[in-house]
Motif scaffolding. Sequence first.
Motif, PDB file in Angstrom:
ATOM      1  N   ARG A 142     -13.987 -79.462 -14.670  1.00 25.41           N
ATOM      2  CA  ARG A 142     -14.525 -80.188 -15.820  1.00 25.41           C
ATOM      3  C   ARG A 142     -15.143 -81.515 -15.393  1.00 25.41           C
ATOM      4  O   ARG A 142     -16.234 -81.880 -15.837  1.00 25.41           O
ATOM      5  N   GLU A 168     -14.965 -91.666 -23.652  1.00 23.76           N
ATOM      6  CA  GLU A 168     -14.247 -90.416 -23.893  1.00 23.76           C
ATOM      7  C   GLU A 168     -13.535 -90.025 -22.604  1.00 23.76           C
ATOM      8  O   GLU A 168     -14.036 -90.252 -21.504  1.00 23.76           O
ATOM      9  N   CYS A 169     -12.358 -89.460 -22.783  1.00 26.93           N
ATOM     10  CA  CYS A 169     -11.587 -89.035 -21.619  1.00 26.93           C
ATOM     11  C   CYS A 169     -12.121 -87.688 -21.130  1.00 26.93           C
ATOM     12  O   CYS A 169     -12.320 -86.764 -21.914  1.00 26.93           O
ATOM     13  N   VAL A 170     -12.364 -87.624 -19.852  1.00 22.00           N
ATOM     14  CA  VAL A 170     -12.844 -86.382 -19.256  1.00 22.00           C
ATOM     15  C   VAL A 170     -11.692 -85.638 -18.589  1.00 22.00           C
ATOM     16  O   VAL A 170     -11.544 -84.433 -18.714  1.00 22.00           O
ATOM     17  N   ARG A 216      -7.431 -86.250 -17.938  1.00 16.60           N
ATOM     18  CA  ARG A 216      -6.251 -87.096 -18.090  1.00 16.60           C
ATOM     19  C   ARG A 216      -5.284 -86.821 -16.931  1.00 16.60           C
ATOM     20  O   ARG A 216      -5.447 -85.842 -16.200  1.00 16.60           O
TER      21      ARG A 216
END
Lengths: 219, 522
Positions: A55, A165-167, A169
């Motif tokens: 991702r 935005e979190c890509v 965690r």
Amino acid sequence: MIRAAPTAGFTILELMIAMVGSIIILGSLLAASIGLQKSFGASERYAETQIEERRLIDYIARDLRRAVGVSTRVPASLPDRFSGGDFDLVEGAELILTLPAYYRSNAPADTEYDKALPVIGTSGGRIDYGTVAGPAPPFVVSYRKVFYQPEGTLCFVREEDGVRECVVRDAGALSFQLSAPAGGTDNLRLSASFRADFSRTGGVVNVYDEVMIRNQRID
Amino acid sequence: MRARPSHRRAQGGTLIMSLLVLSLLALVAAHTLRRVEPKLRMVYQTAGWQEARVAAEAGVDVAMGELSRNAVGHGMGSWTHWRQENNGVIGTVLDTTLSTVNSVLSLLGGPARISQPIFLDNLRVSVASGMDAATDVQLWAVYPDGSSQNRWFRIRSMATCSLPAQTYTAPSKLDAKLRRYSLRQLRPQLSADDVGLPMDVSNPSSSRTIEVLVEPIMPFELAILTKDAMSLSTSGVWTVDSFDSRDAAKSAPDGTYPGRTSPLVQENGHIASNLTAPPTSPYAALIAARGTRVRGIVATNGGDDPNTSDRENVSGAIAVDPQRVRSDFYRDLPTPNRPPQGLILPAPILGLPFVAGPEAAPTQYVVGGDLGGFSVIGPPVGKGAITIIVNGGLNVTSPIRIPPNTTAQIYVSGDIDFHSSEVNSSPGDSRRAANLQIYGEAPASAREALRAANGASITAAFYGPGYDIKFTDDVAWSGAVVGRTFEMLGGGTSGFHYDEALAKVGAPIGFRIVRYVEDVRR
């Protein structure tokens, strides 16, 4: 008179042998079970890791492909045009991508956020995306590895027009590197590595991708 | 009644115990597998997302290929399999669609004019996973200024790749935000933009949209361009440089070349060759500069070893800026085609001049055999244009004269020899290369020649990918040349002076992508 049937039984020796045998068998099964669980657990974490790495790379590759500028900032320094070499996106570092204008608005709450700009004529008989004021300026997207409060953990975050935005965690053990041969700035190699704490040998899980920047760079 | 032997009861207990333990182990394994397998599936599913992008780019490639077939040169191609919507009915593409302005974007804020779109509907694409994939491609012609010659294109390609339905697993929240898999038969964005039939790719699916802006490649963008070998002068003085006849700050006051030592001379005399080195020795000289000063980029198709600081692809590059030597060049050079023919006039007799018509309605002449030097008379007012088709060679022993208000396009099928003539370079002539465009129609296999000799002064643009161009001694050329080969023998003190005004002249010979974006929000 009827004789009572003989009562079957185990001698103490038989019982001890049976118990020892049972303990060995059950112990083996237990050990195998624990090993199996560890193995499956490692497989699960491996798959999760792959998803996270994939991702992260896919996010950055998607933006790189359409970028018109690529800059990097190592900790405690100013951004610099990326012109080859290796860049590690560690805490305090930043990958800055300049993307061509395409949308009418970059504010997520705006109703024009997902609407494309019209194509306009520009000076020199060319075309570009823009408005009555002229070609729309490019905008900046950056990637960083920071502690991200909403997730409460160290994350890779993507920031666009002030919106984070979190890509990925729980990114403590995950690292990202951008590399290109010196002077070769159009074909970039992306690599994400995960330190496999579940591996006895402490191995590293790597995922690679190569991206060609489609646009001519303006930086 | 006989009692059951007790050792049988013991055996049964062992069996039950074993089954219990095995069941426990099976439960543990099943539970773990159940957690692991979806994640492995999710890794697999990302392949569908990647392939949707590849399929969308394949749609762009198809459109680019169609542009090369149907939009280069003059006229309109057949656009086979493309469709358009006409009064609510979807049918074949009309000849005039891409050349007719459908809407003026100045209404929206910009001055560009845009045509009605044509499209490819549900184009099947083979992807590596073997899954079902289809692409919708839409194409618009865009005119950035008032010129109908300057035609750009906008291509939008939307691809949908199906995912393995039996093993589909809902992605994590973070993955879903990036990949946006769809469980619906038709994604809203495709529904909104699809001008043909709905996608019939099975669900679940992943869709991606790529959009590109495409600009035309014009025939005279470079000073000297060859398919094969290029060999420059050995005189040591002969120079390749540039000027801009439209700009007083980049040319002499009358718009001509300002002179070799003038500070107005520009550095855009680019030269390039398609020639490539053989695979057995990939690093070799492909352009022989032979000491010629080139004030521009020198580009070849490979030949330079990236592991050395030398420029192996250009020999004798002593007067070339090493920073401007490149090895990443290639350009398709199609054989020129004639413009659509209207009223054809015969060649004038008794040495009388050709007569140009107004720019909107050029006169067209056909010359049966060879043509020598000639003159053109322009219209009394306004700009004029003329097309002369020579079914033979051009053997010029007397001047060619083109007036300043006229553009002449000459199509020649045979050899061209300028000898030592003045070609559009005398006082009273246009002295603009854009006003004299010569197209060599011979195919690449014909090996025709273009020659000029000592003392020739030529202001023209020549495009003939089947021609071997050979200059001998003191030849001065202002303009641009495109040929199969280029050779300068001797060279004297003259030079080759590229007129930057030529960059937008002529009919397109190809197209290139200048902007690539992915629509990631809809």
